[in-house]
Enzyme design. Structure first.
Site, PDB file in Angstrom:
ATOM      1  N   LYS A 140      -6.963  -0.874  -8.294  1.00  0.00           N
ATOM      2  CA  LYS A 140      -7.297  -0.291  -6.999  1.00  0.00           C
ATOM      3  C   LYS A 140      -8.642   0.413  -7.102  1.00  0.00           C
ATOM      4  O   LYS A 140      -8.837   1.299  -7.932  1.00  0.00           O
ATOM      5  CB  LYS A 140      -6.218   0.716  -6.577  1.00  0.00           C
ATOM      6  N   HIS A 142      -6.943  13.413   2.620  1.00  0.00           N
ATOM      7  CA  HIS A 142      -8.130  13.264   1.772  1.00  0.00           C
ATOM      8  C   HIS A 142      -8.706  14.595   1.332  1.00  0.00           C
ATOM      9  O   HIS A 142      -9.877  14.681   0.979  1.00  0.00           O
ATOM     10  CB  HIS A 142      -9.170  12.377   2.463  1.00  0.00           C
ATOM     11  N   ASP A 166       0.605   2.521   3.728  1.00  0.00           N
ATOM     12  CA  ASP A 166      -0.162   3.689   3.271  1.00  0.00           C
ATOM     13  C   ASP A 166       0.747   4.921   3.285  1.00  0.00           C
ATOM     14  O   ASP A 166       0.375   5.996   3.735  1.00  0.00           O
ATOM     15  CB  ASP A 166      -1.398   3.910   4.130  1.00  0.00           C
ATOM     16  N   HIS A 182       0.858  -1.193   0.000  1.00  0.00           N
ATOM     17  CA  HIS A 182       0.000   0.000   0.000  1.00  0.00           C
ATOM     18  C   HIS A 182       0.893   1.241   0.000  1.00  0.00           C
ATOM     19  O   HIS A 182       1.086   1.890   1.016  1.00  0.00           O
ATOM     20  CB  HIS A 182      -0.920  -0.013   1.216  1.00  0.00           C
ATOM     21  N   HIS A 219      -6.464  -1.326   4.882  1.00  0.00           N
ATOM     22  CA  HIS A 219      -6.786  -0.797   6.223  1.00  0.00           C
ATOM     23  C   HIS A 219      -8.171  -1.251   6.704  1.00  0.00           C
ATOM     24  O   HIS A 219      -9.110  -0.475   6.820  1.00  0.00           O
ATOM     25  CB  HIS A 219      -6.650   0.718   6.294  1.00  0.00           C
ATOM     26  N   HIS A 274       1.796   4.906  -1.802  1.00  0.00           N
ATOM     27  CA  HIS A 274       1.463   6.039  -2.665  1.00  0.00           C
ATOM     28  C   HIS A 274       2.749   6.499  -3.356  1.00  0.00           C
ATOM     29  O   HIS A 274       3.703   6.911  -2.702  1.00  0.00           O
ATOM     30  CB  HIS A 274       0.842   7.170  -1.849  1.00  0.00           C
ATOM     31  N   HIS A 312     -11.035   2.863  -5.005  1.00  0.00           N
ATOM     32  CA  HIS A 312     -10.891   3.813  -3.905  1.00  0.00           C
ATOM     33  C   HIS A 312     -12.121   4.703  -3.841  1.00  0.00           C
ATOM     34  O   HIS A 312     -12.606   5.181  -4.861  1.00  0.00           O
ATOM     35  CB  HIS A 312      -9.631   4.663  -4.098  1.00  0.00           C
ATOM     36  N   HIS A 328     -10.390   0.225  -1.117  1.00  0.00           N
ATOM     37  CA  HIS A 328     -10.617   1.158  -0.012  1.00  0.00           C
ATOM     38  C   HIS A 328     -12.091   1.510  -0.114  1.00  0.00           C
ATOM     39  O   HIS A 328     -12.500   2.208  -1.029  1.00  0.00           O
ATOM     40  CB  HIS A 328      -9.701   2.380  -0.200  1.00  0.00           C
TER      41      HIS A 328
END
EC number: 3.5.1.5
Length: 598
Positions: free
Chosen positions: A223, A326, A366, A141, A278, A143, A225, A252
């Site tokens: 992915k 976010h 993450d 995970h 998560h 980024h 999300h 996610h």
């Protein structure tokens, strides 16, 4: 017969069968289960030692010669204590052509019986006596925000990342997605210059054709999300394409429950395998009950490390962290409510226990988006320490022997994420045939700071002293780049993971990549039973009012050495007869300030 005390033997050759060693400053001990070397015939390098011409080093065999099954190695790590999901044991490790070629006894077969690998003229030696060796870790995970995460990952014992992103764009600050051919190509080209194995996830929202073309472009998975929309339709279509192309899907889920609740998300999966990021929910997912996904056999649940382990500081740091990651506005009440809904002390407390039960199978970071890439390994062992301190020995463990718990936790960041993403035939454990991505630790620094990190047989990062000193141990002694991170050595000691269809369509040549590309495989034929040491599926329920996470009595059995009946007395019982998974936050963590003051 000559006799030697265990203390003297361990000082000379490292500990052997029946001996125990402590892991860092944790309360965890491992006990050596077996020793594949030969007493009295140990391979040792140095002046007056055994690995010399005419003794333990063979002077006549060429690199491609064999005597029985024994052949000359490129590198032999002598007397290594291997800590792996497959066992905790001592052996010599032979590396050839970038892969683990042999595990057993090294030496000269012309003089010694039972030699599994030859130390010859072409062989380099690394002295493993007194050190612990683990497989290079995986972080699934990541980024893909900045290249400087790579040395930090290596220094934390991570040698493989499953990532997604485009650099410091807002989409990547929130989601691990390399959307479309341009960005998949860009990510793979960037990885060509970085000393780490990498694979990249594409966007999992859309109709089948635009999703499919991303897999053809080389994405190793998809992915889904919530920031792009985690709807039931998106889940169904992404999994449909994945089933056709044999790639993994990570998810996610929908924190706001806009497109449905957790049961609707589960239904959209239709029993197809998916990697749940998560799983506790602080990092995102159906509030407040995404944690219930641990009970399903087709879901491979993971944690990200900011909530691991649960400490007195965990809740306080999360709100601001979440607002940044976010793209939320603290002046908008709805954004603040969104953030508040994700941070729940009850489910965070339960997360540690579910890991200890083997119900959450994978650890990840993450990174830079509510997680720390350099702390995947460290936080795993901090959590294991916390669970032993609060709940005692795992089933089958005993004094100075936490082997079962240790195997459970090491599997979370090595073999299990590799299985989840279809790369376990290449990485994830110390087994013959796999890439020689190996991390060496001094026991006192285990879990905090590696001694060196080997990529496909070549040291990439190592503790080293002043380059102008007369010997390599003069201060400042810090982790430094080694030759495995330079020139063609870099591209020949790391790989990139891609889809099989992308490889077959010639992306290596089209993108002008130098690293070897390896196809992911068997992503769709696995389930939670495939997770080593971490395949439990407790019947967990989260109370929507109190956020308490509770399991059945039978879920408490066969977990700890203490009887389930004794444990049940210590846990709160719900009105419907379940037992709330709860634990106090940690006030002092091992592998922390003692190791990182400077």
């Amino acid at each position: 017969m000559f006799k030697i005390s265990r203390k003297n033997y361990s000082d000379l050759y490292g500990i052997t069968t029946g001996d125990s060693v402590r892991l860092g400053d944790t309360n965890l001990w491992v006990k050596v289960e077996k020793d594949l070397t030969t007493y009295g015939e140990e391979s040792v390098f140095g002046g007056g030692k055994t690995l010399r011409e005419g003794m333990g080093m063979n002077s006549t065999m060429k690199l491609d010669d064999k005597l029985g099954n024994a052949e000359v190695m490129d590198l032999v790590i002598t007397n290594a204590l291997i800590l792996d999901y497959t066992g905790i044991y001592k052996a010599d490790i032979g590396i050839k052509n970038g892969k683990i070629a042999s595990i057993g006894k090294s030496g000269n077969p012309h003089l010694t019986d039972g030699v599994d690998m030859v130390v010859g003229i072409s062989t380099e030696v690394s002295a493993g006596e007194g050190k612990i060796y683990t497989a290079g870790g995986l972080d699934t995970h990541v980024h893909w925000l900045e290249p400087e995460i790579v040395p930090v990952a290596l220094d934390g014992g991570i040698t493989t990342v499953i990532a997604g992103g485009t650099g410091m764009n807002d989409g990547t600050k929130a989601t691990t997605v390399s959307p479309g051919k341009f960005w998949v190509k860009s990510a793979l080209q960037a990885a060509d210059g970085l000393p780490i194995n990498a694979g990249f996830l594409a966007k999992g929202q859309g109709m089948e054709d635009p999703i499919f073309e991303q897999i053809v472009a080389g994405a190793c998975g998809l992915k889904i999300h919530e920031d792009w929309g985690a709807t039931g339709n998106a889940i169904d279509l992404a999994l449909t394409v994945a089933e056709k192309t044999d790639v993994a899907v990570a998810i996610h889920t929908d924190t706001l429950n806009e497109a449905g609740f957790v049961e609707h998300t589960i239904a959209a999966m239709k029993g197809r395998t998916i990697h749940a990021y998560h799983t506790e929910g602080a990092g995102g997912g159906h509030a407040p009950d995404i944690l219930e996904s641990v009970k399903y056999a087709h879901i491979l649940p993971a944690s990200t490390n900011p909530t691991i382990p649960y400490t007195v500081n965990t809740i306080a740091e999360h709100l601001d962290m979440l607002m940044v990651c976010h793209h939320l506005n603290p002046k908008v009440p709805e954004d603040v409510a969104f953030a508040d809904s994700r941070i729940r002390s009850q489910t965070i407390a339960a997360e540690d226990l579910l890991h200890d039960m083997g119900a959450i199978s994978i650890m990840s970071s993450d990174t830079l988006a509510m997680g720390r890439i350099g702390e995947v390994v460290t936080r795993s062992w901090q959590m294991a320490h916390k669970m032993k301190a609060q709940f005692g020995a795992l089933k089958g463990d005993s004094e100075f022997n936490d082997n079962n718990r240790v195997k459970r936790y090491v599997a979370k960041y090595t073999i299990n994420p590799a299985i989840a993403h279809g790369i376990d035939s290449y990485v994830g454990s110390i087994e013959v045939g796999k890439l020689a991505d190996i991390v060496a630790w001094e026991p006192k620094f285990f879990g905090a700071k590696p001694y060196y990190v080997v990529k496909m047989g070549v040291i990439a990062r190592c503790v080293a002293g002043d380059p102008n000193a007369s010997i390599p141990t003069c201060e400042p002694v810090i982790m430094r780049d080694q030759f495995g991170t330079y020139g063609r050595s870099l591209t020949s000691t790391s790989v990139s993971f891609v889809s099989k269809i992308g490889l077959e369509n010639g992306i290596k040549e089209e993108y002008k990549l130098e690293k070897e590309l390896l196809p992911v495989k068997n992503c769709r034929s696995i389930n939670k039973k495939s997770m080593k040491w971490n395949s439990a599926t407790p019947n967990l329920e989260v109370d929507p009012q109190t956020f308490d996470a509770a399991v059945d009595y039978n879920d408490l059995e066969n977990w700890l050495e203490q009887p389930a009946a004794e444990l049940a007395k210590k846990l709160k019982k719900t009105a419907n007869g379940k037992y709330v998974l709860d634990a106090e936050p940690l006030t002092e963590a091992p592998l922390a300030q003692r190791y990182f003051l400077f």
